[in-house]
Design an enzyme around this catalytic site. Structure first.
Site, PDB file in Angstrom:
ATOM      1  N   ASP A 170      -4.919  -7.253   5.811  1.00 16.15           N
ATOM      2  CA  ASP A 170      -6.170  -6.559   5.518  1.00 16.15           C
ATOM      3  C   ASP A 170      -7.270  -7.602   5.247  1.00 16.15           C
ATOM      4  OD1 ASP A 170      -7.940  -4.577   4.888  1.00 16.15           O
ATOM      5  OD2 ASP A 170      -6.904  -3.874   3.092  1.00 16.15           O
ATOM      6  N   LYS A 202       3.721 -15.274   1.405  1.00 23.32           N
ATOM      7  CA  LYS A 202       3.708 -16.120   0.214  1.00 23.32           C
ATOM      8  C   LYS A 202       5.161 -16.336  -0.217  1.00 23.32           C
ATOM      9  CE  LYS A 202       0.599 -16.869  -2.437  1.00 23.32           C
ATOM     10  NZ  LYS A 202      -0.017 -18.189  -2.776  1.00 23.32           N
ATOM     11  N   TYR A 211       0.821  -1.221   0.000  1.00 22.75           N
ATOM     12  CA  TYR A 211       0.000   0.000   0.000  1.00 22.75           C
ATOM     13  C   TYR A 211       0.852   1.267   0.000  1.00 22.75           C
ATOM     14  CZ  TYR A 211      -3.972  -3.040   1.124  1.00 22.75           C
ATOM     15  OH  TYR A 211      -4.929  -4.013   1.100  1.00 22.75           O
TER      16      TYR A 211
END
Ligand code: NAD
Length: 368
Positions: free
Chosen positions: A249, A192, A142
């Protein structure tokens, strides 16, 4: 020693209504437990814009930096929808998070037995659930550069960059390990690492911080997509989950909804320790200003009250008193006391915001 200090920013809509019940509980702790706080109040959001032309004045920002904890209600409302982006109510909240450098966002997912029927999952999967998602809040995709929408040849390309420094990962990992020591002593880190280099670094740094500083805490790693599956299959396997801004989130919203109503969800955002050892801290319910029910005495104050319980635990180290307050909420719900948002299909008569607060105070009295 001076009393711990709290700045209350009740905000807009139902914010002042739900915060009114927290103020009663703060008074109860002073009267009945000798736990006194120096409480000051100020404006944030639309009400600050009405008074000062800005959603957060510099003076209020300075106060927030000085106190031991900030308690926030909610900001926003239709009256402010058409304001310029720079003075929208939400900008006040974002400024607080940014300037206090609140990098660790704590979202508990706790299912009170009395509300287990509200979940979309089977009752035995969620009853008694008590997990904590720790989301990195100030970095990651972000915020990473480069970002933007560019023209490449004949088409547009949208770009965001996932970027984490070692120190950004280390500090949120420490925050998760510290929390785990106050809870079930287990951390699961999610990323990940199978497809992202930032995920490989995330996994390495979390493991290094664990081995060097928190070997007593049980640590596991999971890919975030598998984590999402496990959260819906058997969420009780987790205690603390630590993850980055983007995955956090999604996973924190997923975990929150395991437990039912928006009126029940507290949160904390923590930063670096101050000189007195307490972290910079902002506590707030997850819900917004609920303009559809504002001013009607219908709002459920429990999310805001549980946010204060988090302040007792994470800012003031009053673990037994935090337990006492959470147990009082649990008892009231078990007794069938419900605001409108907690009414099941069988119906009944909802209590008002103040009646819910009074019932929780009666349960606190009964706990003495
Ligand atoms: P909302 O959370 O305010 O309300 C969503 C729905 O949940 C509404 O039907 C509302 O009545 C209900 N609800 C929320 N909290 C409740 C409570 N404590 N008790 C009972 N019912 C409750 O979200 P929204 O309607 O999307 O947004 C309303 C305003 O709040 C907007 O201006 C938005 O920008 C702002 N907002 C602020 C925050 C914040 O301050 N952190 C967060 C989200 C939205």
């Amino acid at each position: 020693m001076a009393n711990p200090s709290i700045l209350i920013l009740a905000g807009d809509g139902i914010g002042p209504e739900v915060m009114g019940e927290v103020k009663k509980i703060i008074t109860w702790y002073g009267d009945k437990r000798g736990l006194n706080f120096d409480v000051s109040e100020d404006l944030v959001g639309g009400c600050a814009y009405d008074a000062h032309g800005t959603p957060l004045t510099d003076a209020t920002m300075a106060k927030a930096q000085e106190v031991d904890a900030v308690l926030l209600g909610a900001v926003g409302g239709p009256k402010y929808d058409n304001l310029d982006f720079s003075v929208k109510p939400e900008r006040g909240l974002l400024r607080l998070r940014k300037e206090m450098d609140l990098y660790s966002n704590l979202r508990p997912a706790q299912c009170f037995d009395a509300l287990a029927d509200f979940s979309s999952l089977k009752k035995d999967v969620v009853a008694g659930l008590d997990i904590m998602i720790v989301r990195e809040l100030t970095s990651g995709v972000y915020f990473g550069e480069p970002r933007g929408i560019h023209k490449e040849g004949n088409e547009r390309v949208g770009i965001n960059t996932q970027r984490y420094t070692e120190s950004e990962i280390a500090r949120v990992a420490r925050s998760a390990f510290e929390l785990a020591r106050k809870r079930g002593n287990k951390v699961c880190s999610m990323e990940k690492a199978n497809v992202m280099e930032s995920g490989i670094l995330w996994r390495q740094v979390v493991q290094e911080i664990h081995d060097a500083e928190y070997p007593d805490v049980e640590l596991s790693h999971m890919y975030a997509d598998a984590g999402a599956m496990q959260l819906t299959r058997w969420p009780k396997q987790f205690d603390v989950i630590v993850t980055d801004n983007l995955f956090g989130d999604l996973l924190s919203d997923l975990a929150a909804m395991l437990t039912g109503s928006l009126g029940m969800l507290p949160s904390a955002s923590l930063g670096a320790p101050m000189e007195n050892g307490r972290p910079k801290a902002l506590y707030e319910p997850v819900h917004g200003s609920a303009p559809d029910i504002a001013g009607q005495g219908k709002a459920n104050p429990i999310a805001c009250i549980l946010s204060f319980a988090m302040a007792l635990r994470y800012s003031f180290n009053e673990l037994a008193e935090a337990d006492r307050l959470e147990k009082a909420v649990e008892k009231v719900l078990a007794d069938g006391v419900r605001t409108g948002d907690l009414m099941g299909p069988e119906g009944g008569t909802p209590v008002s915001t103040t009646e819910m607060g009074d019932a929780i105070i009666a349960a606190l009295d009964a706990s003495l």
